[in-house]
Structures are given as structure tokens and as C-alpha cells.
Design a protein around this motif. Sequence first.
Motif, PDB file in Angstrom:
ATOM      1  N   ARG A   1       6.432  -2.898  -7.413  1.00  0.00           N
ATOM      2  CA  ARG A   1       5.729  -3.073  -6.134  1.00  0.00           C
ATOM      3  C   ARG A   1       5.740  -4.530  -5.725  1.00  0.00           C
ATOM      4  O   ARG A   1       6.043  -4.875  -4.594  1.00  0.00           O
ATOM      5  CB  ARG A   1       4.268  -2.637  -6.294  1.00  0.00           C
ATOM      6  CG  ARG A   1       4.066  -1.171  -6.281  1.00  0.00           C
ATOM      7  CD  ARG A   1       2.637  -0.775  -5.949  1.00  0.00           C
ATOM      8  NE  ARG A   1       1.553  -1.470  -6.588  1.00  0.00           N
ATOM      9  CZ  ARG A   1       0.757  -0.932  -7.511  1.00  0.00           C
ATOM     10  NH1 ARG A   1       0.970   0.297  -7.932  1.00  0.00           N
ATOM     11  NH2 ARG A   1      -0.242  -1.604  -7.994  1.00  0.00           N
TER      12      ARG A   1
ATOM     13  N   THR B   1       2.049   1.735  -3.472  1.00  0.00           N
ATOM     14  CA  THR B   1       0.954   2.109  -4.362  1.00  0.00           C
ATOM     15  C   THR B   1       0.671   3.598  -4.229  1.00  0.00           C
ATOM     16  O   THR B   1       0.505   4.310  -5.221  1.00  0.00           O
ATOM     17  CB  THR B   1      -0.313   1.311  -4.006  1.00  0.00           C
ATOM     18  OG1 THR B   1       0.021  -0.060  -3.905  1.00  0.00           O
ATOM     19  CG2 THR B   1      -1.387   1.488  -5.064  1.00  0.00           C
ATOM     20  N   ILE B   2       0.617   4.056  -2.975  1.00  0.00           N
ATOM     21  CA  ILE B   2       0.346   5.479  -2.736  1.00  0.00           C
ATOM     22  C   ILE B   2       1.470   6.329  -3.316  1.00  0.00           C
ATOM     23  O   ILE B   2       1.234   7.386  -3.887  1.00  0.00           O
ATOM     24  CB  ILE B   2       0.171   5.732  -1.222  1.00  0.00           C
ATOM     25  CG1 ILE B   2      -1.154   5.122  -0.764  1.00  0.00           C
ATOM     26  CG2 ILE B   2       0.224   7.218  -0.910  1.00  0.00           C
ATOM     27  CD1 ILE B   2      -1.359   5.117   0.725  1.00  0.00           C
ATOM     28  N   ALA B   3       2.717   5.837  -3.228  1.00  0.00           N
ATOM     29  CA  ALA B   3       3.848   6.602  -3.750  1.00  0.00           C
ATOM     30  C   ALA B   3       3.876   6.611  -5.271  1.00  0.00           C
ATOM     31  O   ALA B   3       4.632   7.372  -5.866  1.00  0.00           O
ATOM     32  CB  ALA B   3       5.150   6.023  -3.216  1.00  0.00           C
ATOM     33  N   GLY B   4       3.073   5.744  -5.908  1.00  0.00           N
ATOM     34  CA  GLY B   4       3.026   5.731  -7.369  1.00  0.00           C
ATOM     35  C   GLY B   4       4.075   4.823  -7.983  1.00  0.00           C
ATOM     36  O   GLY B   4       4.454   5.008  -9.141  1.00  0.00           O
ATOM     37  N   VAL B   5       4.548   3.834  -7.215  1.00  0.00           N
ATOM     38  CA  VAL B   5       5.514   2.874  -7.763  1.00  0.00           C
ATOM     39  C   VAL B   5       4.775   1.934  -8.729  1.00  0.00           C
ATOM     40  O   VAL B   5       3.633   1.542  -8.469  1.00  0.00           O
ATOM     41  CB  VAL B   5       6.161   2.064  -6.618  1.00  0.00           C
ATOM     42  CG1 VAL B   5       7.076   0.982  -7.166  1.00  0.00           C
ATOM     43  CG2 VAL B   5       6.927   3.000  -5.691  1.00  0.00           C
ATOM     44  N   ALA B   6       5.423   1.587  -9.827  1.00  0.00           N
ATOM     45  CA  ALA B   6       4.777   0.743 -10.833  1.00  0.00           C
ATOM     46  C   ALA B   6       4.508  -0.652 -10.274  1.00  0.00           C
ATOM     47  O   ALA B   6       5.207  -1.119  -9.368  1.00  0.00           O
ATOM     48  CB  ALA B   6       5.660   0.642 -12.073  1.00  0.00           C
ATOM     49  N   ARG B   7       3.510  -1.311 -10.821  1.00  0.00           N
ATOM     50  CA  ARG B   7       3.025  -2.583 -10.296  1.00  0.00           C
ATOM     51  C   ARG B   7       4.089  -3.691 -10.217  1.00  0.00           C
ATOM     52  O   ARG B   7       4.232  -4.311  -9.164  1.00  0.00           O
ATOM     53  CB  ARG B   7       1.865  -3.058 -11.171  1.00  0.00           C
ATOM     54  CG  ARG B   7       0.698  -3.619 -10.443  1.00  0.00           C
ATOM     55  CD  ARG B   7      -0.484  -3.610 -11.402  1.00  0.00           C
ATOM     56  NE  ARG B   7      -1.083  -4.941 -11.520  1.00  0.00           N
ATOM     57  CZ  ARG B   7      -2.041  -5.378 -10.720  1.00  0.00           C
ATOM     58  NH1 ARG B   7      -2.493  -4.626  -9.739  1.00  0.00           N
ATOM     59  NH2 ARG B   7      -2.574  -6.562 -10.903  1.00  0.00           N
TER      60      ARG B   7
ATOM     61  N   ARG C   1       4.336  -4.167   5.835  1.00  0.00           N
ATOM     62  CA  ARG C   1       3.836  -2.933   5.224  1.00  0.00           C
ATOM     63  C   ARG C   1       4.660  -1.735   5.690  1.00  0.00           C
ATOM     64  O   ARG C   1       4.932  -0.811   4.920  1.00  0.00           O
ATOM     65  CB  ARG C   1       2.363  -2.744   5.586  1.00  0.00           C
ATOM     66  CG  ARG C   1       1.720  -1.551   4.918  1.00  0.00           C
ATOM     67  CD  ARG C   1       0.230  -1.504   5.184  1.00  0.00           C
ATOM     68  NE  ARG C   1      -0.038  -1.284   6.600  1.00  0.00           N
ATOM     69  CZ  ARG C   1      -1.213  -1.524   7.180  1.00  0.00           C
ATOM     70  NH1 ARG C   1      -2.219  -1.996   6.471  1.00  0.00           N
ATOM     71  NH2 ARG C   1      -1.382  -1.310   8.468  1.00  0.00           N
TER      72      ARG C   1
ATOM     73  N   LEU D   1       0.800  -1.229   0.000  1.00  0.00           N
ATOM     74  CA  LEU D   1       0.000   0.000   0.000  1.00  0.00           C
ATOM     75  C   LEU D   1       0.840   1.292   0.000  1.00  0.00           C
ATOM     76  O   LEU D   1       0.565   2.197  -0.787  1.00  0.00           O
ATOM     77  CB  LEU D   1      -0.979  -0.018   1.187  1.00  0.00           C
ATOM     78  CG  LEU D   1      -1.889   1.197   1.314  1.00  0.00           C
ATOM     79  CD1 LEU D   1      -2.788   1.349   0.094  1.00  0.00           C
ATOM     80  CD2 LEU D   1      -2.758   1.101   2.578  1.00  0.00           C
ATOM     81  N   PRO D   2       1.912   1.380   0.828  1.00  0.00           N
ATOM     82  CA  PRO D   2       2.711   2.617   0.780  1.00  0.00           C
ATOM     83  C   PRO D   2       3.329   2.844  -0.599  1.00  0.00           C
ATOM     84  O   PRO D   2       3.428   3.987  -1.051  1.00  0.00           O
ATOM     85  CB  PRO D   2       3.808   2.380   1.828  1.00  0.00           C
ATOM     86  CG  PRO D   2       3.261   1.336   2.732  1.00  0.00           C
ATOM     87  CD  PRO D   2       2.389   0.461   1.880  1.00  0.00           C
TER      88      PRO D   2
END
Lengths: 427, 239
Positions: B129, B120-126, B165, B117-118
Motif C-alpha cells: 500500500r 486498504t479496503i481491498a486488503g492490500v498488505a501495508r 486516492r 484507502l481503496p
Amino acid sequence: MRTSDLLRAAAANTVRSKLRTTLTALALVVGAFTLTLTTALGAGVTDYVTRQVDSLGAQDVLVITAAPPTAAAGGDPVAYDPETSTPAAASANPLGGGSAALTDARLEQLEGIDGLAVVEPVTTAALDYVGVGAARYLVSIDPTSSIGRADLLAGAQLERDAAELQLVLPVGYVQALGLGDPAAAVGTVVDLGLTDVLGQPREVRARLVGLTNPSLLGGGAGANAALADELATVQAAGVDAPARYAAATARFDPDDAGALAAVKEEVAGLGMTAQTVEDQLGLLTTVISGITGVLSAFAVVALVAAAFGIVNTLLMSVQERTREIGLMKALGMSNGRVFGLFSLEAGFIGLLGGVVGVLAAVAVGTALSAALSAGPLADLGGLDVLLFRPGTAVAIVVLIMGVALLAGTLPARRAARQTPISALRYE
Amino acid sequence: MKTSPAAQGPPLLRARSLSRWYGSGADRFHALTDVSLDIHRGESVAVVGKSGSGKSTLMHLLALLDAPDQGSLLLEGADVATLDRRRLDAARNQRFGFVFQQFFLNPAQSVLENVVLPLTIAGVARPERHRRGMAVLEQLGMADKARNRATALSGGQKQRVVIARALVGEPDLIFADEPTGNLDSATGTVVEDELFALHRERGITLVVVTHDEDLAARCRRQVHVHDGRIVSDRLGDAA
């Protein structure tokens, strides 16, 4: 958070509580369904009328009538002027007052106007019957049929400049006159009976060139210019009475809207009224759009109710997910993205409801339209009561998504404004 | 506070006369009064106090989750009051890790999705992640549970997911609010061991908020809070 992740999260959250999403979207489905049907009804009827309009006259034709003698001055009597005044006649319409006829002198005035060409009087003849052998049936001829395009079932259009006397008849006459099937009937020579001004019965023979679909408007027969002239001549029986015409037609350049307005004004200045076919049908289309407007208003009422449903659902969702929102904010998700997430969820519900509603309307409507065309409306050939257009369908889905997004603003704002700690403490 | 593990440069966090109160007028409740505190890189700090002592309020202020009514807080020498919201969000996202008493796991998502989740929020690519999420889960012996629903785990496993997490963003500092409060003592000890191992092996600064003296004793430094004030701040012997 990436927009793609945001979209995925919004979609996942929406399908998380399936029952609630379904019930919320259902209200939107009703709205989309109704709106799709009402717009399709409007489009279907308008399309039909437009095709009928083509049968009333060509697009480059002005129909010119003399203005009723009292209309111009708002009810005040108008002084007689031998140069410009037209003879008036009583109208059959109890509300319309008098109507006026055109004379040869007025036609000459019209020919002097720039932008008007081929000014022709519309001659009318009172027919007694149309017959083949002993079979005789009442018939009337549409005054402007010589310039129009008939909505044909079989045969060909009237030839405007032909010397041959040509006639088109509604398809219903085929059976009555014993002409077999429509295709075979084309080409038959029929008798037109009339009584001349001296009281003598006369007959004119004309060739049947086409058969028209049953129609809401102008349900009469059509005659080409040669036949109309012939009928008028025969009816006059050589008596040299001053000519009186109900109307005249003239051609104009349909691509030049400015010139058309100028011509209309000039004609009005002469105390006459020039109308295009569109003008004549203006009232009808206004009524149709009025009716579809009222029906669509019901759909909009359903949508407004649905919008409150969305507000309610998402507010509950925000309440339930307070801790989730708090965590996301604690982990650094911005207010804007939290707002975006809940807005997108609203939009997704809108998309779902809109698409399902439109598809359901198309499915039900297509079946309904087919049933109506085969049953109660079978007499109106070529009428599709419901006409679905892809552009309208997309527009409705977009509209409903817009409504949903708007409804989502309040809950989304509430979610975005939560402070992480109060949300994390929430039990 | 005679010695600090990393006395060079500004402290990671420096609190200056922090006060926080709720309500106004005669009803005003002072949750925190005039608290000053430095937290240096690589420290393990226990904030100890009874329920209602103000220890959680202090942690929320230090973790940039709340703003003080008086006083200032400096993150590596920069006053956080001058940072805009985006910088604060980014600091929490990238510098800090959080372990709360409650797990706050999303029941609709898989273990892996919860852990990343952190990111994802930071905008790291899938793909990135997933790679980092799996690496952290492997460290904590939870890789085989990555595809499971987060709800289908035991309490200890859930807390391990929460620690994963907190770790996945490779933070400088982990805030742990009663990390063992929801666990039985055996599981609690395992989770504590993991937290302190991370602290020792990676030098991650640890701030633990607890009312549990045994847990507090495992931290090198204990800060006792009572009625919104710091009553003692001493270095002990880390276990």
C-alpha cells in the motif's frame, strides 16, 4: 479490508475523540471495578471459610446424628419402636424443636452399613476450666476436633491414634495462662477441670500440642480421641448409665460420590442423618454466595447503564462519521466490514474500561485489604478479605467486552445499512 | 455518436432505459426517466446539467452506487442486477476511481493513509500500500506531504490528494462529480489539467459531472441532462 487493518482503524477511531471515549469507558470502569471487588470479596471469604472447614473435620468423615424424632414425618408424632427409636432431648434452639441422641445399638447398626468404616461415637465432656497453676479459664471442646485439622498458628496437629492426652487451644489462652509466646507454650502440660456426675471436682492433665488461629467457626479447644475418652470416663465416674452420644463419626471413600449418596440414603433409612463437612457448611456458603450475588447485581446494574452509554456514544459517532462511512462504502467496503469496524470500536471501549476498572479495583482492593487486616479484622488471623484471582479478572474483562460488543450492535447495524449516496450527500 | 474510440467489444458501461424515482403515488418525483447511454473505454464524457437536472443521479447509477427503479445497466456486457453485492463492491473498489466535489478526507489520518484507502479496503498488505501510495503521490508532486495531516493542506492540494486516492487502485474509469466546484478558478484549472492528462496519457475513461460549460467543453463528448432526460449527446472538439 484485512482484519489487522480493521483492528488498527477501530483503535485509532476510538482514541480520536479522547474525551468522549474516556467518559463512555468511565461507566464501564465503574462496573468492572465493582464487579472485581465483589467477586474478590466472595472469593476471599469463601477461601477463608474453606480453610476453617478443614479445621472442622477431614474430607473423608461423615458426621452422623439421629434425626429429630418429629422431623421425618413432617410434624406428625412418630410411634415408639424399641429397636430403632432414639431417646430425644430438648434443644437449646427455640426454633429447632427436639434433637435426638445416639445409643450403642444405633452405632452397631451403622457399622453394618457397607462403605462406612471406623464408626466412632463423639463423646462430649462438660469442662469447668483449663488452668496452669492458679490461672483458670472457662473452655469448651469442639466435639469433632479429634478428627479435624486445626488452623494452626504454632505447634502440631492432634495425633489421632496417640495414647498421650493431647490438647490444642486457641492462641488467646497463651497470654491468659501466662505461657509467654505461642512457640514456647507448645508442650506445656495443662490442667482440665470438670465435675463428675456425682458432683465431685476432678482434674485431667493433658499436653498442649498446638495453638489455633482465631476463628469464626468452632472457636473452642480441641482434644484427641484419647483425651476425649479420658474426659468422658472421668466425668461418668464409674456410673454405668446407658451411653448417649450427640453424634458419631465414620469414614467413607471421598473419591466415590455414588457410594456416598448410597451410604447417606441407607443412614437416612435408619432414621439418622449423615452429613459431610461440606454438607454442614452448605448453608454458610449459600449465605456468602447470596451476599456476593446481591453485591454483584449492583455491578451489573452499573454495566447495563454503561451499555446504554456505549449505544449513545456510538450512535453519535455514526452520525458524525456518516460521510466517512459513505466514502468507505462507495470505495467498495462491504456492509459486513463496516459493521465489524463499529463493533470493534465498541469492543475496544469495553477492553479499555474493563482493564482500567479491574486494575483500579486490584490496586484499591489490595490497599483496603491490607488496612482491614491490620485494623478492624486483625482478630481473624489468615483472613484476606479480598482475594483477586487472575482467571476472574480475565473473565470480567471478557464479560465487559461482551457487554460492549452487544451494545455496539445497534450503532454498527445503523452504520452498515447506510447507502453510500445518502451518506455522501449528508452535509 | 458517429464514431466511438473503442467500438470493438461491449461498451464499458451500457445504460438501457434507466429510470429512477423517489417517493410514491402522486408525490412521486422522477429524478431520471428512460435514459440510455453507452460509455466506451478511453472516452471522456461530460454529463452536463443544472442543479436538480438528474445528472448526479445518473452518475450514481453508472457508478453502481445506486440501483435503478427501471431499466438495466451492463458493465462490460454483464447486467449488474445479476451481480451480487460483493462483486459490485469489488467493481467499485478496483475498476472505478472517485473524485467528489467535497474532498471527504479523514482529518485524523495522514495524507498517505487517505490516499491508500481503496487499497486498504481491498486488503492490500501495508508495505505494498505504502509503495503504491507513495508512487501516486510522487506523480502528483505531493510526496513531501505524505506524512502531513490531510487537514493541513490547501484546497488545491486536497483535491490532488483526492485524485491520488482515485488513481491508486489503477482504475479503468474515473467518476468526477464537480471536481473543481470547491476550488478557485486558477487551482481548478490545474486540477482539470491533471485529470485530462491522466485521461490522455493512460487512457483512463473519464466521466465528469458538471454544470460548468467550460469544463464540459474540455471533454470529447457532452451529454446534456434536463429534467431527468438526455436532451443532447454530441461529440465536440476536445481541448
